[in-house]
Enzyme design. Structure first.
Site, mmCIF file in Angstrom:
data_model
loop_
_atom_site.group_PDB
_atom_site.id
_atom_site.type_symbol
_atom_site.label_atom_id
_atom_site.label_comp_id
_atom_site.label_asym_id
_atom_site.label_seq_id
_atom_site.Cartn_x
_atom_site.Cartn_y
_atom_site.Cartn_z
ATOM 1 N N ASP A 176 -46.255 0.244 -28.072
ATOM 2 C CA ASP A 176 -46.673 1.713 -28.580
ATOM 3 C C ASP A 176 -46.955 2.222 -27.390
ATOM 4 O OD1 ASP A 176 -48.994 -0.260 -28.837
ATOM 5 O OD2 ASP A 176 -49.819 1.116 -30.095
ATOM 6 N N GLU A 184 -51.242 -1.349 -30.559
ATOM 7 C CA GLU A 184 -52.374 -1.529 -29.702
ATOM 8 C C GLU A 184 -53.238 -0.457 -29.573
ATOM 9 O OE1 GLU A 184 -54.820 -2.057 -25.799
ATOM 10 O OE2 GLU A 184 -53.508 -0.513 -26.570
HETATM 11 ZN ZN LIG Z 1 -52.499 0.152 -23.042
#
Ligand SMILES: [Zn+2]
Length: 378
Positions: A81, A142
């Site tokens: 992401d 993340e």
């Molecule tokens: Zn990163």
């Protein structure tokens, strides 16, 4: 010396950044990555992170069988992401530096990491390199507080140690220490009253909170530890003694005992303020992620340092003040180092990466695989 194939690497990277994958919307990129890693000879399994997190896809755990016996299996980790704005990214190359057109981020964080891993696998074939089992753990979410890694089904990882390919800083930098982070939600309860007519009947939650804060150690506590008040909310109007104030704070330390001490210090400050002002304070502490700290003799650090030298880089062992998937995944029992990828100005439209850094990180990854194979089983 192992050298990445510039054009192959750049075109892989450009292809990846052109696939929209703003955090939460990892559907498209995850399908592409699964196909790419299968084509590279990996077996790819998905966990159930999508259901747990509500994000667009599951984490992918890709496994490439070893060609050599008696080698500790290792893994690499990147996230699929990006932050926002990350839609319709138009990468531009100028003077061997890749940037967006200035309206979006570039997404080198962390597609440069993924492109480097793919290039590394191709280099293993180009140079006919023997290796142990290699896993690649590609996470979702993340950038939404490491939630993909937090939902990761770690039973799929049978590597012994691993490397996140996900830090800013020049290639050769090895993040060997990262703090544990604690978040505080401090709710101060006072007693409401008319501020002009009967202030003595009230207890100001704002005064209570201020008193507590004045007693807290904040800022840089020592070389390993920091603390900060991030938000302060409370009160309704000037003529009302406020009955509630909420303080959001954090503390981080590379040393768990020091973090415990800092947590106690903040709680003590609140208790003293209660005694002096009246009212009451609830302190809610959440550990957001755990830290790690490895010395130069640990296998995970040794392999990376030797690999750096092997590919002509000087290893720089560094600590960071931030957290990454490496914090979460290493807390499952896999020692990890986070590798500097060479991207700059991440999370801004000025994000950039030089092609030479991308080439260096690709050969460093190949170097790690070679060193791990030579190290054998520790
Ligand atoms: Zn990163």
């Amino acid at each position: 010396m192992i050298q990445a194939d510039r054009d192959r690497l750049v075109s892989e990277f450009i292809e990846l950044v052109k696939i929209d994958s703003e955090t939460g919307n990892e559907e498209k990129i995850s399908v592409v990555l699964k196909a790419k890693f299968e084509a590279l000879g990996f077996t790819v399994v998905e966990d159930d992170a999508k259901e747990k997190t509500g994000h667009g896809a599951n984490n992918l755990i890709c496994t490439l069988e070893g060609t050599k016996e008696g080698v500790d299996p290792i893994f690499f980790n990147s996230h699929m992401d990006t932050v926002v704005p990350g839609k319709e990214i138009k990468p531009q190359i100028e003077d061997e530096i890749i940037r967006s057109d200035g309206t979006t981020i570039l997404g080198a964080d962390d597609k440069a990491g993924i492109a480097a891993i793919i290039e590394m696998v191709r280099l293993l074939k180009d140079y006919d390199i023997d290796h142990g089992q290699i896993q690649v753990v590609l996470t979702v979410g993340e950038e939404s507080g490491l939630i993909g890694a937090k939902a990761l089904n770690a039973t799929f990882i049978d590597a012994k140690y691993g490397y996140a390919v996900d830090s800013h800083g020049d290639v050769g930098g090895l993040i060997v220490a990262s703090p544990t982070q604690a978040k505080f939600e401090i709710t101060c309860h006072g007693k409401t009253a008319h501020a002009g007519v009967a202030p003595e009947e009230g207890i100001s939650a704002i005064t209570l909170a201020s008193k507590a804060i004045s007693k807290m150690k904040l800022g840089r506590i020592d070389e390993d530890t920091t603390a900060n008040i991030g938000r302060f909310e409370g009160g309704k109007a000037t003529n009302i003694v406020s009955d509630e104030a909420v303080v959001i704070a954090e503390a981080r330390s590379l040393v768990p005992e020091k973090l415990d001490r800092q947590i106690e210090q903040i709680k003590d400050a609140c208790r003293q303020a209660e005694e002096e002002v009246g009212g009451s304070i609830d302190v809610d502490v959440t550990i957001m992620y755990k830290g790690y700290k490895h010395d130069e003799h640990t296998q995970v650090v040794k392999v990376a340092s030797q690999a750096a030298r092997r590919v002509g880089l000087e290893p720089q062992l560094k600590a960071t003040g931030g957290g990454s998937d490496a914090n979460v995944i290493s807390s499952y029992g896999f020692p990890m180092v986070n590798l500097c990828v060479g991207y700059k100005n991440i999370h801004t439209p000025e994000e950039e990466i030089s092609i030479s850094e991308m080439m260096k990180i690709s050969s460093l990854l190949a170097g790690i695989v070679i060193e791990a194979a030579e190290e054998g089983s520790a």
